[in-house]
Design a protein around this motif. Structure first.
Motif, PDB file in Angstrom:
ATOM      1  N   GLU A  73       0.478   3.237  11.974  1.00 16.53           N
ATOM      2  CA  GLU A  73       1.771   3.570  11.380  1.00 16.53           C
ATOM      3  C   GLU A  73       1.946   3.028   9.963  1.00 16.53           C
ATOM      4  OE1 GLU A  73       1.217   2.167  14.374  1.00 16.53           O
ATOM      5  OE2 GLU A  73       2.769   0.673  14.848  1.00 16.53           O
ATOM      6  N   ASP A  74       0.981   2.250   9.486  1.00 18.87           N
ATOM      7  CA  ASP A  74       1.007   1.815   8.088  1.00 18.87           C
ATOM      8  C   ASP A  74       0.410   2.870   7.156  1.00 18.87           C
ATOM      9  OD1 ASP A  74       0.149  -1.453   9.267  1.00 18.87           O
ATOM     10  OD2 ASP A  74       2.128  -0.764   8.613  1.00 18.87           O
ATOM     11  N   THR A  75      -0.142   3.922   7.730  1.00 17.66           N
ATOM     12  CA  THR A  75      -0.689   5.002   6.928  1.00 17.66           C
ATOM     13  C   THR A  75       0.412   5.630   6.073  1.00 17.66           C
ATOM     14  OG1 THR A  75      -2.466   5.507   8.489  1.00 17.66           O
ATOM     15  CG2 THR A  75      -1.769   7.277   6.999  1.00 17.66           C
ATOM     16  N   ALA A  76       0.212   5.644   4.771  1.00 15.65           N
ATOM     17  CA  ALA A  76       1.229   6.142   3.853  1.00 15.65           C
ATOM     18  C   ALA A  76       0.683   6.091   2.432  1.00 15.65           C
ATOM     19  CB  ALA A  76       2.494   5.288   3.934  1.00 15.65           C
ATOM     20  N   VAL A  77       1.430   6.699   1.526  1.00 16.86           N
ATOM     21  CA  VAL A  77       1.183   6.488   0.105  1.00 16.86           C
ATOM     22  C   VAL A  77       2.028   5.284  -0.311  1.00 16.86           C
ATOM     23  CG1 VAL A  77       1.356   7.435  -2.215  1.00 16.86           C
ATOM     24  CG2 VAL A  77       0.743   8.929  -0.293  1.00 16.86           C
ATOM     25  N   TYR A  78       1.378   4.320  -0.949  1.00 14.94           N
ATOM     26  CA  TYR A  78       2.049   3.088  -1.356  1.00 14.94           C
ATOM     27  C   TYR A  78       2.322   3.142  -2.856  1.00 14.94           C
ATOM     28  CZ  TYR A  78       1.428   1.019   3.197  1.00 14.94           C
ATOM     29  OH  TYR A  78       1.518   0.753   4.534  1.00 14.94           O
ATOM     30  N   TYR A  79       3.581   2.881  -3.213  1.00 10.99           N
ATOM     31  CA  TYR A  79       4.019   2.911  -4.595  1.00 10.99           C
ATOM     32  C   TYR A  79       4.490   1.527  -5.038  1.00 10.99           C
ATOM     33  CZ  TYR A  79       4.409   7.985  -3.861  1.00 10.99           C
ATOM     34  OH  TYR A  79       4.167   9.306  -3.575  1.00 10.99           O
ATOM     35  N   CYS A  80       4.162   1.152  -6.256  1.00 12.26           N
ATOM     36  CA  CYS A  80       4.797  -0.039  -6.809  1.00 12.26           C
ATOM     37  C   CYS A  80       5.904   0.399  -7.768  1.00 12.26           C
ATOM     38  CB  CYS A  80       3.803  -0.966  -7.491  1.00 12.26           C
ATOM     39  SG  CYS A  80       3.106  -0.390  -9.026  1.00 12.26           S
ATOM     40  N   ALA A  81       6.875  -0.479  -7.926  1.00  7.53           N
ATOM     41  CA  ALA A  81       8.047  -0.171  -8.733  1.00  7.53           C
ATOM     42  C   ALA A  81       8.471  -1.416  -9.507  1.00  7.53           C
ATOM     43  CB  ALA A  81       9.189   0.304  -7.842  1.00  7.53           C
ATOM     44  N   ALA A  82       9.092  -1.187 -10.660  1.00  2.00           N
ATOM     45  CA  ALA A  82       9.515  -2.288 -11.530  1.00  2.00           C
ATOM     46  C   ALA A  82      10.998  -2.192 -11.841  1.00  2.00           C
ATOM     47  CB  ALA A  82       8.711  -2.257 -12.835  1.00  2.00           C
ATOM     48  N   ASP A  83      11.636  -3.372 -11.836  1.00  2.00           N
ATOM     49  CA  ASP A  83      13.066  -3.463 -12.133  1.00  2.00           C
ATOM     50  C   ASP A  83      13.258  -4.337 -13.368  1.00  2.00           C
ATOM     51  OD1 ASP A  83      15.925  -3.759 -11.882  1.00  2.00           O
ATOM     52  OD2 ASP A  83      15.485  -5.742 -11.043  1.00  2.00           O
TER      53      ASP A  83
END
Length: 124
Positions: free
Chosen positions: A89-99
């Motif tokens: 269930e960890d299968t996914a596209v992982y994105y990083c983001a900046a604030d």
């Protein structure tokens, strides 16, 4: 303009570990709050982990708490997500983001800049 480039995704077996990285350019990295989100196929993007600019404030989604660890290297302008005991269930596209504010948030609406994503696939 802030640019984020993720790397380190791949195909692993359930129970394995994987570390994804996100290199940031275009802005003083140490002032940015950073986060990881993921998106399962056909679903909305969801929060995974976030870290403040100093690294002193960290948050995790309940689904990954105790298995995933977010960290940052303000010399290498990089944020990491160490993923242990991976599940299908960890299968996914992982994105990083900046604030730009430097704080850590759970809501994707708080993040001004996003990477292109890296695919993580966990097989059983």
């Amino acid at each position: 303009q802030v640019q984020l480039v993720e790397s380190g995704g791949g195909l692993v077996q359930a129970g394995d570990s994987l570390r994804v990285s996100c290199v940031v350019s275009g802005r003083t990295f140490r002032t940015l709050g950073m986060a990881w989100f993921r998106q399962h196929a056909g679903k909305e993007r969801e929060f995974v982990a976030a870290i403040s600019s100093s690294g002193g404030d960290i948050a995790y989604a309940d689904s990954v708490k105790g298995r995933f660890s977010i960290s940052r290297d303000n010399v290498k302008n990089t944020v990491y997500l160490q993923m242990n005991s991976l599940k299908r269930e960890d299968t996914a596209v992982y994105y990083c983001a900046a604030d730009l504010s430097g704080f850590r948030y759970r809501s994707e609406d708080a993040y001004e800049y996003w990477g292109q994503g890296t695919q993580v696939t966990v097989s059983s």
